[in-house]
Motif scaffolding. Structure first.
Motif, PDB file in Angstrom:
ATOM      1  N   GLU A   1     -51.564 -11.487   6.613  1.00  0.00           N
ATOM      2  CA  GLU A   1     -50.981 -12.645   6.960  1.00  0.00           C
ATOM      3  C   GLU A   1     -50.039 -13.425   5.629  1.00  0.00           C
ATOM      4  OE1 GLU A   1     -53.576 -14.080  10.542  1.00  0.00           O
ATOM      5  OE2 GLU A   1     -54.161 -14.875   8.607  1.00  0.00           O
TER       6      GLU A   1
ATOM      7  N   ARG B   1     -50.047  -4.134  13.868  1.00  0.00           N
ATOM      8  CA  ARG B   1     -50.248  -4.984  15.039  1.00  0.00           C
ATOM      9  C   ARG B   1     -49.642  -6.360  14.754  1.00  0.00           C
ATOM     10  NH1 ARG B   1     -56.123  -4.985  17.585  1.00  0.00           N
ATOM     11  NH2 ARG B   1     -55.416  -3.073  18.112  1.00  0.00           N
ATOM     12  N   MET B   2     -49.734  -7.015  13.560  1.00  0.00           N
ATOM     13  CA  MET B   2     -49.092  -8.165  12.983  1.00  0.00           C
ATOM     14  C   MET B   2     -47.626  -8.096  13.051  1.00  0.00           C
ATOM     15  SD  MET B   2     -51.824  -9.336  10.332  1.00  0.00           S
ATOM     16  CE  MET B   2     -51.053 -10.976  10.049  1.00  0.00           C
TER      17      MET B   2
ATOM     18  N   SER C   1     -45.811  -6.309  15.008  1.00  0.00           N
ATOM     19  CA  SER C   1     -45.302  -6.321  16.273  1.00  0.00           C
ATOM     20  C   SER C   1     -44.766  -7.576  16.834  1.00  0.00           C
ATOM     21  CB  SER C   1     -46.251  -5.776  17.436  1.00  0.00           C
ATOM     22  OG  SER C   1     -47.440  -6.462  17.460  1.00  0.00           O
ATOM     23  N   ASP C   2     -45.500  -8.634  16.193  1.00  0.00           N
ATOM     24  CA  ASP C   2     -44.905 -10.032  16.678  1.00  0.00           C
ATOM     25  C   ASP C   2     -43.736 -10.222  15.817  1.00  0.00           C
ATOM     26  OD1 ASP C   2     -47.159 -10.370  18.036  1.00  0.00           O
ATOM     27  OD2 ASP C   2     -48.493 -11.107  16.338  1.00  0.00           O
TER      28      ASP C   2
ATOM     29  N   GLU D   1     -39.492  -4.448  19.576  1.00  0.00           N
ATOM     30  CA  GLU D   1     -40.320  -2.902  19.736  1.00  0.00           C
ATOM     31  C   GLU D   1     -39.621  -1.705  19.349  1.00  0.00           C
ATOM     32  OE1 GLU D   1     -41.930  -0.297  23.527  1.00  0.00           O
ATOM     33  OE2 GLU D   1     -41.416  -2.538  23.890  1.00  0.00           O
TER      34      GLU D   1
END
Lengths: 366, 90
Positions: free
Chosen positions: A278, A335-336, A338-339, A343
């Motif tokens: 983050e 995963r982070m 992907s925000d 895609e």
């Protein structure tokens, strides 16, 4: 590394890097030698410095060990030269009294006089001249070495204190010593030293060592339960400090059912890695993230992923450049991402990096 | 001055030093003796074999497997009595 002050874990990689410095100190006529030890938090960098220092002490070689450079710079108000010389005096007083060139430099300390910053700088200069003179002449007084190791841990405080010129300052200040600087906040310092060939990378444990340490009762990483061993290996990626932390957690929670302990271990590790991801993402403009990560990780430079490197999300692997420390770490970052990424871009990123990573570094199965 | 004399013996120098200075020298000596008691530190080399490590009282764990054809795969654990921790001593 030490545990309870009674165990020292000797790993081949750390021994080799420590002995490189010790051998240079012992060889009085050798040119000066200095290294920057680099690697993610908990990977065993401090062990290199501690082992080098203790070996110098055991062999009667002059060595100055500063376990945290922040102490040095906190003392700057009283004179950073004075701090250095005081530490040198405290740690080497018995050698100083035996060695003429050191006695000359430390005469104020030996005669019990108050020493000022100017006096300390003068003494430091005397030592440097003496080291240089003996090295050039090839004469080694009393059969003793004229080398001196200067081992500084948490050296990132030096980088922060001297913005923009740390490597140059270090090179100048310790050019006639044998310095080893160990930093947990690497990027800026490492980037300036990469070209000098003096960067020493500490790598995560390989799969076989990882398996061995988790199984061996005498190690601080011992995990009794095979299923938990697999979890620890998978989430830590061979970062020794993380393995010890997981093993400690298991020992402290003996009543937890295995499945629950595994979940808690993953949650803890995920929290640590996620926080680093983050912070790193927040520091990157979105476009930069795309450009940077859509190229294979091997082409990414250390200073571009400094936060990820320090936290152990990525590491350097021998002959492979910068890579994910574990598939667990990779999954958290992706995963982070992907925000942040669309895609198609994420798919391309996974094709470029994650696939390659998984092929080259299959998850550890102890 | 005695301190400047290259041929001065350590004993002769110690005679003229005051107690505070001697105490620092004594502490440094004590620390060195403790570390010197850890025999393996004298014998460490970068390419120390598992057998050599074992000869110095080190418990040797050896990992086997194709990835460790080169001797980077052994891990050694010496039992050290009261290893000095310089982080707390300076």
């Amino acid at each position: 590394m030490t545990k309870d002050g009674s165990t020292f874990l000797l790993l081949q990689q750390q021994v080799a890097q420590a002995m490189e410095l010790v051998d240079h100190v012992a060889n009085a006529n050798h040119h000066n030698f200095g290294v920057q030890v680099s690697g993610p938090h908990g990977i065993g960098k401090s062990a290199v410095g501690l082992l080098a220092y203790l070996t110098c002490v055991a062999r009667g070689l002059p060595a100055v060990y500063i376990p945290n450079a922040s102490l040095w710079f906190e003392a700057a108000g009283h004179g950073s030269g004075l701090f250095f010389m005081e530490v040198c005096w405290q740690q080497n007083a018995d050698l100083i009294v035996q060695q003429p060139y050191l006695r000359r430099a430390f005469w104020r300390w030996l005669t019990g006089q108050t020493v000022t910053e100017n006096g300390a700088i003068g003494a430091l200069r005397l030592i440097r001249h003496s080291l240089l003179h003996h090295r050039r002449s090839g004469v080694c007084p009393n059969g003793m070495t004229t080398g001196m190791a200067v081992i500084v841990d948490e050296a990132q405080h030096i980088t922060r204190a001297i913005e923009g010129g740390a490597a140059e300052w270090i090179t100048r200040a310790f050019q006639d010593f044998h310095p080893m600087f160990i930093a947990s906040d690497h990027a800026r310092m490492d980037a300036t030293m990469v070209g000098t060939g003096r960067l020493r990378l500490v790598y995560p444990l390989g799969d076989a060592d990882c398996r061995l340490l988790l199984r061996a009762r005498s190690t601080p990483t011992f995990v009794r339960e095979p299923r938990l061993r697999r979890v620890v290996a998978r989430i830590t990626g061979g970062v020794l400090g993380s393995m010890v932390s997981c093993a400690d957690f298991i020992v402290k929670h003996p009543m937890l059912p295995i499945a629950e302990a595994a979940d808690k271990l993953k949650k803890r590790q995920r929290g640590l890695l996620r926080a680093a991801c983050e912070a790193w993402l927040a520091s990157q403009p979105a476009l930069d993230v795309e450009v940077r990560l859509l190229s294979p990780f091997g082409r990414v430079r250390l200073n571009e992923v400094a936060g990820l490197y320090d936290a152990g999300v990525v590491c350097c692997r021998k002959g492979m450049g910068i890579h994910f420390t574990s598939s667990f770490a990779a999954s958290i970052l992706y995963r982070m991402l992907s925000d942040v990424l669309g895609e198609p871009q994420l798919r391309q990123l996974i094709r470029n990096d994650l696939y390659r990573f998984l092929v080259r570094s299959p998850p550890v199965e102890p | 001055m005695l301190l400047q004399d290259e041929n001065a013996t350590t004993d002769s120098i110690m005679e003229v030093l005051d107690d505070k200075v001697k105490a620092v020298i004594h502490n440094a000596q004590q620390f060195r003796r403790k570390v010197q008691a850890v025999d393996v530190l004298h014998h460490l080399t970068a390419d120390m074999t598992a057998e050599a490590a074992a000869a110095h009282g080190v418990t040797v764990l050896r990992s086997d497997g194709p990835a460790f054809a080169v001797p980077v795969g052994h891990v050694a654990m010496p039992k050290l009595e009261a290893l000095p921790t310089p982080k707390g001593n300076d």
